[in-house]
Design an enzyme around this catalytic site. Structure first.
Site, PDB file in Angstrom:
ATOM      1  N   LYS A  42       0.824  -1.211   0.000  1.00  0.00           N
ATOM      2  CA  LYS A  42       0.000   0.000   0.000  1.00  0.00           C
ATOM      3  C   LYS A  42       0.860   1.264   0.000  1.00  0.00           C
ATOM      4  O   LYS A  42       1.844   1.354   0.730  1.00  0.00           O
ATOM      5  CB  LYS A  42      -0.910  -0.002   1.233  1.00  0.00           C
ATOM      6  CG  LYS A  42      -1.956   1.073   1.222  1.00  0.00           C
ATOM      7  CD  LYS A  42      -2.899   0.914   2.394  1.00  0.00           C
ATOM      8  CE  LYS A  42      -3.942   2.020   2.355  1.00  0.00           C
ATOM      9  NZ  LYS A  42      -4.785   2.007   3.523  1.00  0.00           N
TER      10      LYS A  42
ATOM     11  N   GLY B 163       6.627   0.645   5.776  1.00  0.00           N
ATOM     12  CA  GLY B 163       7.478  -0.315   5.061  1.00  0.00           C
ATOM     13  C   GLY B 163       7.501  -0.056   3.570  1.00  0.00           C
ATOM     14  O   GLY B 163       8.556  -0.127   2.924  1.00  0.00           O
ATOM     15  N   CYS B 164       6.354   0.256   3.007  1.00  0.00           N
ATOM     16  CA  CYS B 164       6.274   0.510   1.565  1.00  0.00           C
ATOM     17  C   CYS B 164       7.014   1.787   1.189  1.00  0.00           C
ATOM     18  O   CYS B 164       7.655   1.848   0.132  1.00  0.00           O
ATOM     19  CB  CYS B 164       4.820   0.569   1.119  1.00  0.00           C
ATOM     20  SG  CYS B 164       3.964  -1.008   1.334  1.00  0.00           S
ATOM     21  N   THR B 165       6.963   2.782   2.048  1.00  0.00           N
ATOM     22  CA  THR B 165       7.693   4.017   1.777  1.00  0.00           C
ATOM     23  C   THR B 165       9.196   3.764   1.824  1.00  0.00           C
ATOM     24  O   THR B 165       9.937   4.228   0.948  1.00  0.00           O
ATOM     25  CB  THR B 165       7.287   5.113   2.785  1.00  0.00           C
ATOM     26  OG1 THR B 165       5.889   5.363   2.636  1.00  0.00           O
ATOM     27  CG2 THR B 165       8.062   6.395   2.549  1.00  0.00           C
TER      28      THR B 165
ATOM     29  N   ALA C 242      10.022   1.829  -1.423  1.00  0.00           N
ATOM     30  CA  ALA C 242       9.926   2.689  -2.609  1.00  0.00           C
ATOM     31  C   ALA C 242      11.076   3.683  -2.660  1.00  0.00           C
ATOM     32  O   ALA C 242      11.663   3.918  -3.726  1.00  0.00           O
ATOM     33  CB  ALA C 242       8.581   3.422  -2.613  1.00  0.00           C
TER      34      ALA C 242
END
Length: 153
Positions: A41, A46-48, A51
């Protein structure tokens, strides 16, 4: 749902990126190595981190002849906001409905409550040469992909 394995070809698909432009994988096969990272998401911690790690190593991927694509189920608008907020320099593909996630057989985690985090590396022919699946080791997705690309012709 049959999961994509090492040695399989990347399935054909096209999805809109954060700018609403359609990215068709067939246009990249034969032109470059391909790194696809499925993430849960936009704008979660974690995704940030993941990315931004791909962003910070973008030149290393380019030097390895690879195109990088992040894929998750959020909208084009969500991806646009996420990309602008973090100055992401590669395509984020909007897989609303998770059709491509299902096509690849990306597993869910935490008792099926959260979309999985899996990175696929494919060579110029579109053959998958490496798969890394880890929900929590977000930096390793970048490190492992770069390591593998160093060995891809």
């Amino acid at each position: 749902m049959t999961a994509i394995k090492i040695g399989d070809k990347i399935p054909g698909f096209s999805l809109p990126d954060q700018n609403g432009m359609v990215a068709d994988m067939k246009n990249f096969i034969g032109e470059s190595n391909i790194v696809l990272f499925f993430y849960p998401k936009d704008d979660t911690p974690g995704c940030t981190r993941e990315a931004c790690s791909f962003r910070d190593h973008y030149e290393d991927f380019a030097d390895a002849g690879a195109e990088v694509f992040g894929i998750s189920g959020q909208s084009v608008g969500s991806h646009k906001n996420f990309a602008e907020k973090h100055n992401l320099n590669y395509k984020l593909l909007s897989d609303e409905g998770n059709k491509v996630r299902k096509l690849f057989g990306v597993p869910s985690s935490f008792f099926g409550l959260m979309p999985g985090r899996v990175t696929y590396v494919a060579d110029r022919t579109g053959k998958v040469v490496y798969i890394f699946n880890s929900q929590t080791n977000v930096k390793e997705h970048v490190d492992k992909a770069l390591q593998v690309l160093g060995n891809v012709k």
